[in-house]
Motif scaffolding. Structure first.
Motif, PDB file in Angstrom:
ATOM      1  N   VAL A  59    -108.659 -50.163  26.639  1.00 40.82           N
ATOM      2  CA  VAL A  59    -108.307 -50.457  28.031  1.00 40.82           C
ATOM      3  C   VAL A  59    -109.158 -49.608  28.962  1.00 40.82           C
ATOM      4  CG1 VAL A  59    -106.458 -50.457  29.746  1.00 40.82           C
ATOM      5  CG2 VAL A  59    -105.937 -51.012  27.350  1.00 40.82           C
ATOM      6  N   ARG A  60    -109.688 -50.248  30.014  1.00 44.68           N
ATOM      7  CA  ARG A  60    -110.376 -49.534  31.079  1.00 44.68           C
ATOM      8  C   ARG A  60    -110.055 -50.232  32.395  1.00 44.68           C
ATOM      9  NH1 ARG A  60    -116.774 -49.403  31.145  1.00 44.68           N
ATOM     10  NH2 ARG A  60    -116.374 -51.532  31.855  1.00 44.68           N
ATOM     11  N   GLY A  61    -109.378 -49.539  33.277  1.00 42.71           N
ATOM     12  CA  GLY A  61    -108.971 -50.157  34.537  1.00 42.71           C
ATOM     13  C   GLY A  61    -108.052 -51.339  34.268  1.00 42.71           C
ATOM     14  N   ASP A  62    -108.384 -52.480  34.886  1.00 45.22           N
ATOM     15  CA  ASP A  62    -107.559 -53.665  34.673  1.00 45.22           C
ATOM     16  C   ASP A  62    -108.154 -54.607  33.635  1.00 45.22           C
ATOM     17  OD1 ASP A  62    -109.692 -54.724  36.025  1.00 45.22           O
ATOM     18  OD2 ASP A  62    -108.526 -55.627  37.644  1.00 45.22           O
ATOM     19  N   THR A  63    -109.065 -54.062  32.793  1.00 47.11           N
ATOM     20  CA  THR A  63    -109.656 -54.846  31.700  1.00 47.11           C
ATOM     21  C   THR A  63    -109.126 -54.340  30.362  1.00 47.11           C
ATOM     22  OG1 THR A  63    -111.693 -55.295  32.923  1.00 47.11           O
ATOM     23  CG2 THR A  63    -111.797 -55.504  30.535  1.00 47.11           C
ATOM     24  N   ALA A  64    -108.689 -55.258  29.523  1.00 48.36           N
ATOM     25  CA  ALA A  64    -108.241 -54.920  28.170  1.00 48.36           C
ATOM     26  C   ALA A  64    -109.123 -55.652  27.167  1.00 48.36           C
ATOM     27  CB  ALA A  64    -106.784 -55.313  27.964  1.00 48.36           C
ATOM     28  N   LEU A  65    -109.536 -54.951  26.135  1.00 54.98           N
ATOM     29  CA  LEU A  65    -110.309 -55.566  25.068  1.00 54.98           C
ATOM     30  C   LEU A  65    -109.396 -55.746  23.859  1.00 54.98           C
ATOM     31  CD1 LEU A  65    -113.944 -54.700  24.028  1.00 54.98           C
ATOM     32  CD2 LEU A  65    -112.229 -55.325  22.351  1.00 54.98           C
ATOM     33  N   VAL A  66    -109.190 -56.995  23.483  1.00 54.45           N
ATOM     34  CA  VAL A  66    -108.349 -57.337  22.342  1.00 54.45           C
ATOM     35  C   VAL A  66    -109.262 -57.811  21.215  1.00 54.45           C
ATOM     36  CG1 VAL A  66    -106.576 -58.913  21.469  1.00 54.45           C
ATOM     37  CG2 VAL A  66    -106.369 -57.966  23.775  1.00 54.45           C
ATOM     38  N   GLU A  67    -109.277 -57.076  20.131  1.00 53.51           N
ATOM     39  CA  GLU A  67    -110.087 -57.461  18.964  1.00 53.51           C
ATOM     40  C   GLU A  67    -109.190 -58.180  17.963  1.00 53.51           C
ATOM     41  OE1 GLU A  67    -111.909 -55.340  15.077  1.00 53.51           O
ATOM     42  OE2 GLU A  67    -112.230 -54.257  16.956  1.00 53.51           O
ATOM     43  N   MET A  68    -109.488 -59.454  17.732  1.00 55.63           N
ATOM     44  CA  MET A  68    -108.680 -60.252  16.817  1.00 55.63           C
ATOM     45  C   MET A  68    -108.574 -59.600  15.442  1.00 55.63           C
ATOM     46  SD  MET A  68    -108.741 -62.567  14.127  1.00 55.63           S
ATOM     47  CE  MET A  68    -110.521 -62.643  14.021  1.00 55.63           C
ATOM     48  N   ALA A  69    -109.682 -59.023  14.949  1.00 53.12           N
ATOM     49  CA  ALA A  69    -109.680 -58.447  13.608  1.00 53.12           C
ATOM     50  C   ALA A  69    -108.752 -57.248  13.491  1.00 53.12           C
ATOM     51  CB  ALA A  69    -111.103 -58.054  13.199  1.00 53.12           C
ATOM     52  N   GLU A  70    -108.457 -56.576  14.608  1.00 57.64           N
ATOM     53  CA  GLU A  70    -107.541 -55.438  14.574  1.00 57.64           C
ATOM     54  C   GLU A  70    -106.163 -55.862  14.081  1.00 57.64           C
ATOM     55  OE1 GLU A  70    -106.892 -52.002  15.614  1.00 57.64           O
ATOM     56  OE2 GLU A  70    -108.964 -51.826  14.963  1.00 57.64           O
ATOM     57  N   ALA A  71    -105.734 -57.053  14.502  1.00 62.22           N
ATOM     58  CA  ALA A  71    -104.399 -57.521  14.137  1.00 62.22           C
ATOM     59  C   ALA A  71    -104.422 -58.559  13.034  1.00 62.22           C
ATOM     60  CB  ALA A  71    -103.703 -58.112  15.363  1.00 62.22           C
ATOM     61  N   SER A  72    -105.440 -59.424  13.035  1.00 63.10           N
ATOM     62  CA  SER A  72    -105.420 -60.616  12.181  1.00 63.10           C
ATOM     63  C   SER A  72    -106.665 -60.747  11.322  1.00 63.10           C
ATOM     64  CB  SER A  72    -105.281 -61.872  13.063  1.00 63.10           C
ATOM     65  OG  SER A  72    -104.275 -61.716  14.035  1.00 63.10           O
ATOM     66  N   GLY A  73    -107.365 -59.650  11.095  1.00 65.43           N
ATOM     67  CA  GLY A  73    -108.611 -59.705  10.340  1.00 65.43           C
ATOM     68  C   GLY A  73    -108.417 -59.612   8.843  1.00 65.43           C
ATOM     69  N   ALA A  74    -109.462 -60.008   8.114  1.00 64.30           N
ATOM     70  CA  ALA A  74    -109.415 -59.955   6.649  1.00 64.30           C
ATOM     71  C   ALA A  74    -109.201 -58.537   6.149  1.00 64.30           C
ATOM     72  CB  ALA A  74    -110.698 -60.538   6.071  1.00 64.30           C
ATOM     73  N   ARG A  75    -109.662 -57.545   6.900  1.00 64.48           N
ATOM     74  CA  ARG A  75    -109.461 -56.160   6.448  1.00 64.48           C
ATOM     75  C   ARG A  75    -108.000 -55.745   6.486  1.00 64.48           C
ATOM     76  NH1 ARG A  75    -109.255 -52.566  10.952  1.00 64.48           N
ATOM     77  NH2 ARG A  75    -110.029 -53.467  12.901  1.00 64.48           N
ATOM     78  N   ARG A  76    -107.153 -56.563   7.128  1.00 57.28           N
ATOM     79  CA  ARG A  76    -105.717 -56.280   7.152  1.00 57.28           C
ATOM     80  C   ARG A  76    -104.987 -56.894   5.958  1.00 57.28           C
ATOM     81  NH1 ARG A  76    -104.586 -51.988  10.277  1.00 57.28           N
ATOM     82  NH2 ARG A  76    -105.195 -52.265  12.464  1.00 57.28           N
ATOM     83  N   VAL A  77    -105.702 -57.667   5.144  1.00 56.71           N
ATOM     84  CA  VAL A  77    -105.127 -58.226   3.914  1.00 56.71           C
ATOM     85  C   VAL A  77    -105.327 -57.190   2.809  1.00 56.71           C
ATOM     86  CG1 VAL A  77    -105.259 -60.125   2.250  1.00 56.71           C
ATOM     87  CG2 VAL A  77    -105.650 -60.560   4.687  1.00 56.71           C
TER      88      VAL A  77
END
Length: 392
Positions: free
Chosen positions: A94-112
């Motif tokens: 998060v920076r100011g009113d911008t948020a960066l959401v990385e799909m792989a953080e929550a739903s990536g193959a590395r989470r399997v």
């Protein structure tokens, strides 16, 4: 410096005549921040007089949130649904009113657990939960980094994670995964948050369409999935596309980016009104690359394998183009390289230093990637950072 050591905290913020360290991750070995940290450790020993600036970079896929956090964005950790349904802790930047959401953080193959994609059953619900959290925090712009998906649910799980319901003919909620979408009968979107005034930007590999020969199911089949698996996925994703487009009143299945990250791009285009930006150039601008490259005497970039594919939207090529505009020379580091001198010249990369040159065994190369990178900095310093002549 061990593979688990943090980047050198003595790195300067923005000196003149500095070396800018802007690598992507070495997949399977080191994060981009670790690559930058080992480069800094090696160069700091052989040329302690040269200022160093670390700016780990990414293309929207795995490691994008960490790259933003390393560049000074605020880390926000959220407990969300992982791709197998088990909870995981994912980070927003998060920076100011911008948020960066990385799909792989929550739903990536590395989470399997075994790191292998599960296209029929994995869910992108956690990505939707991250998006909702960003909205609740007051984000007015959300950058959605796509890549490294564990599943191929067309972003249906993302919609569920945001509060939407996917129902079968009996009114029951569908189980997760792309295969279950064949039984989709209706959508209930009353639980979705109000996104008016929120701009969503997809950053990453644009990918192809959702369906067809260049679509998600076909891509999975080409990469080793079975014919029956591809048939099940295609049927489910086609059903999903029909109902999703009718509900959102947006024709998104054939747009560039619809097939990105197992089809999460499709749901972002259809339900979030997202726009698509090329991953590396957009993220370099977001991270302030041009300002940090101005006045640099050298930029060091890199990724695990530097080959012809790297020239088609890869991070090192994007860094080299941006560095050239800032008037800086570029060298790259890699585990393996497969580019000719002419290809490097066209990519504006002056030289490549590869771990394979000093360690031929792939397993040892991966295990010792950090220390090997530090060894490579001796040659980089000798060839590109010669000390000033005595008396000057």
């Amino acid at each position: 410096m061990s593979a688990d050591s943090p980047p050198d905290p003595r790195l300067d913020a923005r000196p003149r005549g500095h070396v800018l360290l802007a690598p992507d991750r070495f997949a399977g070995a080191l994060s981009a921040a670790r690559v930058a940290g080992h480069l800094a450790a090696g160069l700091g020993r052989v040329r302690p007089d040269v200022p160093l600036v670390a700016l780990p970079v990414a293309d929207g896929g795995d490691g994008t949130a960490e790259a933003a956090i390393a560049a000074g964005w605020r880390r926000v950790e959220v407990r969300v649904c992982g791709p197998t349904g088990r909870p995981v802790t994912a980070a927003l930047a998060v920076r100011g009113d911008t948020a960066l959401v990385e799909m792989a953080e929550a739903s990536g193959a590395r989470r399997v657990p075994d790191g292998r994609p599960q296209p029929l059953t994995a869910t992108s619900a956690g990505t939707g939960q991250l998006l909702v959290h960003a909205v609740r925090m007051g984000a007015r712009r959300i950058v959605l980094g796509l890549g490294g998906a564990a599943g191929a649910d067309g972003g249906a799980g993302m919609v569920q994670g945001m509060g939407g319901r996917l129902l079968d003919a009996l009114g029951n909620d569908l189980p997760p995964g792309g295969a279950a979408l064949r039984a989709l009968h209706a959508l209930d979107l009353r639980g979705l948050p109000d996104l008016s005034g929120v701009r969503v930007v997809i950053a990453g590999d644009a990918g192809g369409p959702l369906l067809g020969r260049a679509g998600v199911a076909a891509a999975g089949h080409r990469s080793g999935g079975g014919r029956e698996e591809a048939r099940l996925l295609d049927a489910g994703l086609r059903r999903w596309a029909d109902l999703a487009e009718a509900a959102s009143r947006r024709a998104a299945r054939d747009l560039a980016g619809a097939g990105a990250a197992g089809g999460v791009g499709f749901a972002a285009l259809a339900f979030l009104g997202a726009t698509v930006e090329p991953g590396t150039p957009f993220l370099l601008d977001l991270l302030g690359f041009t300002e940090k490259a101005r006045g640099a005497r050298l930029v060091v970039t890199g990724e695990a394998t530097l080959d012809a594919a790297s020239l088609r939207g890869g991070t090192p090529a994007g860094v080299a183009r941006a560095a050239a505009r800032a008037g800086a020379q570029v060298v790259a580091v890699a585990c393996r390289r497969g580019l000719t001198g002419e290809q490097l010249r066209r990519a504006r990369i002056q030289a490549v230093y590869a771990l394979e040159d000093i360690e031929r065994d792939p397993a040892r190369r991966t295990r010792r990637a950090g220390s090997l990178l530090e060894e490579l900095t001796v040659a980089i310093a000798a060839e590109w950072l010669p000390p000033a002549p005595a008396g000057r």
